[in-house]
Design a protein around this motif. Structure first.
Motif, PDB file in Angstrom:
ATOM      1  N   PRO A   7       0.814  -1.228   0.000  1.00  0.00           N
ATOM      2  CA  PRO A   7       0.000   0.000   0.000  1.00  0.00           C
ATOM      3  C   PRO A   7       0.845   1.275   0.000  1.00  0.00           C
ATOM      4  CG  PRO A   7      -0.935  -1.595   1.519  1.00  0.00           C
ATOM      5  CD  PRO A   7       0.371  -2.169   1.051  1.00  0.00           C
ATOM      6  N   LEU A   8       1.987   1.273   0.674  1.00  0.00           N
ATOM      7  CA  LEU A   8       2.776   2.499   0.749  1.00  0.00           C
ATOM      8  C   LEU A   8       3.413   2.862  -0.590  1.00  0.00           C
ATOM      9  CD1 LEU A   8       4.434   2.409   4.284  1.00  0.00           C
ATOM     10  CD2 LEU A   8       2.193   3.230   3.586  1.00  0.00           C
ATOM     11  N   ASP A  37       5.032   8.483   6.925  1.00  0.00           N
ATOM     12  CA  ASP A  37       5.732   7.388   7.613  1.00  0.00           C
ATOM     13  C   ASP A  37       4.790   6.201   7.785  1.00  0.00           C
ATOM     14  OD1 ASP A  37       4.092   7.900   9.804  1.00  0.00           O
ATOM     15  OD2 ASP A  37       5.599   9.097  10.842  1.00  0.00           O
ATOM     16  N   VAL A  38       5.249   5.158   8.482  1.00  0.00           N
ATOM     17  CA  VAL A  38       4.442   3.933   8.598  1.00  0.00           C
ATOM     18  C   VAL A  38       3.159   4.125   9.393  1.00  0.00           C
ATOM     19  CG1 VAL A  38       6.379   2.360   8.301  1.00  0.00           C
ATOM     20  CG2 VAL A  38       5.774   3.160  10.609  1.00  0.00           C
ATOM     21  N   HIS A  39       3.085   5.175  10.231  1.00  0.00           N
ATOM     22  CA  HIS A  39       1.838   5.463  10.942  1.00  0.00           C
ATOM     23  C   HIS A  39       0.869   6.208  10.033  1.00  0.00           C
ATOM     24  CE1 HIS A  39       4.020   4.310  14.485  1.00  0.00           C
ATOM     25  NE2 HIS A  39       4.937   5.224  14.246  1.00  0.00           N
ATOM     26  N   ILE A  40       1.316   6.528   8.819  1.00  0.00           N
ATOM     27  CA  ILE A  40       0.559   7.331   7.839  1.00  0.00           C
ATOM     28  C   ILE A  40       0.466   8.786   8.332  1.00  0.00           C
ATOM     29  CG2 ILE A  40      -1.344   7.296   6.185  1.00  0.00           C
ATOM     30  CD1 ILE A  40       0.225   4.670   6.385  1.00  0.00           C
ATOM     31  N   ASN A  41       1.319   9.181   9.287  1.00  0.00           N
ATOM     32  CA  ASN A  41       1.520  10.614   9.503  1.00  0.00           C
ATOM     33  C   ASN A  41       1.994  11.188   8.183  1.00  0.00           C
ATOM     34  OD1 ASN A  41       1.082  10.480  12.357  1.00  0.00           O
ATOM     35  ND2 ASN A  41       3.216   9.839  12.662  1.00  0.00           N
ATOM     36  N   VAL A  42       1.453  12.348   7.779  1.00  0.00           N
ATOM     37  CA  VAL A  42       1.893  12.946   6.519  1.00  0.00           C
ATOM     38  C   VAL A  42       2.155  14.433   6.716  1.00  0.00           C
ATOM     39  CG1 VAL A  42       0.529  11.318   5.137  1.00  0.00           C
ATOM     40  CG2 VAL A  42      -0.414  13.561   5.657  1.00  0.00           C
ATOM     41  N   ILE A  64      -0.142  16.137   9.517  1.00  0.00           N
ATOM     42  CA  ILE A  64      -1.413  15.485   9.846  1.00  0.00           C
ATOM     43  C   ILE A  64      -1.119  14.151  10.518  1.00  0.00           C
ATOM     44  CG2 ILE A  64      -3.617  14.643   8.954  1.00  0.00           C
ATOM     45  CD1 ILE A  64      -3.125  16.362   6.449  1.00  0.00           C
ATOM     46  N   ARG A  65      -1.728  13.948  11.703  1.00  0.00           N
ATOM     47  CA  ARG A  65      -1.484  12.702  12.442  1.00  0.00           C
ATOM     48  C   ARG A  65      -2.216  11.546  11.751  1.00  0.00           C
ATOM     49  NH1 ARG A  65      -2.503   9.722  17.207  1.00  0.00           N
ATOM     50  NH2 ARG A  65      -0.675   9.580  18.548  1.00  0.00           N
TER      51      ARG A  65
ATOM     52  N   ASN G  41      -4.257  -1.804   5.687  1.00  0.00           N
ATOM     53  CA  ASN G  41      -4.152  -0.695   4.750  1.00  0.00           C
ATOM     54  C   ASN G  41      -4.290  -1.283   3.359  1.00  0.00           C
ATOM     55  OD1 ASN G  41      -3.445   1.240   6.781  1.00  0.00           O
ATOM     56  ND2 ASN G  41      -1.307   0.567   6.692  1.00  0.00           N
ATOM     57  N   VAL G  42      -5.062  -0.624   2.486  1.00  0.00           N
ATOM     58  CA  VAL G  42      -5.213  -1.147   1.122  1.00  0.00           C
ATOM     59  C   VAL G  42      -5.057  -0.017   0.118  1.00  0.00           C
ATOM     60  CG1 VAL G  42      -6.802  -2.973   1.868  1.00  0.00           C
ATOM     61  CG2 VAL G  42      -7.720  -0.840   0.951  1.00  0.00           C
TER      62      VAL G  42
END
Lengths: 76, 76, 76, 76, 76, 76, 76
Positions: A7-8, A37-42, A64-65, G41-42
């Motif tokens: 997904p990343l 990052d892996v927490h999907i913090n962007v 964004i957390r 996550n997808v």
């Protein structure tokens, strides 16, 4: 479509491009994707907060957390 | 835009500067960013709690628990 | 403002002093900060529960679970 | 007030004594504290469930899952 | 009351006995406790779902995910 | 009733059989249990989504994320 | 039905095929499944956001954070 697709990968190819980030509070933020990052913090540049298509305000740079995010979609 | 850019870089460059912190309860807190950690726990100086643009009260120094935060944006 | 500043530093300097603890259920608790840990679990002495500025009741000693906390602010 | 004080110290000294446990669903449970762990799971004896000061029912022995707890306060 | 008492001790002694399990959605389930684990996942036999004292339906064997549980109380 | 009984044992014996899965959003899904893991993620065959006893729609094969599940009960 | 079947097997066989993804906010997203990970996550291609059967908008490529997902079902 590789069995190894992750997904990343989509976020990696979206770096430096405009994305739509939808939040759990029904707001959305658009901007240029700078980092994730892996927490999907962007982090985004030139970010604007939107609700139902209208720009609520300009945020500029924003962190964004990840746990507040529903989805991220690259915009053309 | 480096491939190595990380979301916390934005917070690092914002240390000592004014930031807007938006919370999940629809309140926002502005103040000077003193410190943050990987949980996105942050501390601010000269913090003010705001709702819809109005200052609700002055908090001075404040510790904000990371999991209540939606976004952090440096203000000019 | 050191690059090594950490959010828990603020709580460390607040030990033994009066703090305001805001909770996710819109209540607040004031009291003397006795202890805290990395989960932001805290214990207070002479604690009072408040809502919109009014004292709802006196709690005395109290343990507050970290995940219910929005912010902690030392009061003068 | 020691720098080594930890939040769980308060729960340790409350073992065998009456405590008030406030839950995220606005109910409270009183009873004699028998045991607790790092997740703040607790067990009480002679527990009573209360809402706005009134006893809703007697529970006797009860196990309360930590993540539903807001605060724990020893009662005199 | 031992200093070594742990919350799961109560669940251990309740194995094979009738328990009341209260859920975060305001429903309760009664049944014979068969098993539990550290997440407080539990399985019951002869389970009945209840709301405000009335039996909503008979479930027979049931697995309940721990994070939906508020409390577990052995019934006489 | 063994002291070694574990909650997942019930799910193991339910493999290949019809189960009722109740979700936190008040919907339920019935179907044949194909697989589950320690997060209680499950997959069902011939799944049907239900609300208050009525079939809302047929889903066929479905993956259900564990953290949305309240309970799983084998149906006769 | 193997005892070794795992929930992610269903997602593996759905790679490259159309799936329905239901979200906790009552919206659904359909699209071709490109990738997923252990957090569920997808990423989808040709994604469309739907509510009560109607297409709300076309999203194209989209990353969906796992913790917002209720279920994923391959569509024929």
């Amino acid at each position: 479509m590789s069995e190894n697709a992750r997904p990343l990968d989509l976020l990696n190819t979206a770096r430096g491009k405009m994305v739509l980030v939808e939040l759990k509070n029904n707001h959305a933020i658009t901007g240029k994707l700078v980092a994730f990052d892996v927490h999907i913090n962007v982090t985004l540049e030139n970010a604007e907060e939107k609700k139902e298509g209208e720009t609520l305000r300009k945020l500029g740079n924003v962190f964004i957390r990840g746990d507040t995010i529903i989805l991220i979609s690259p915009t053309i």
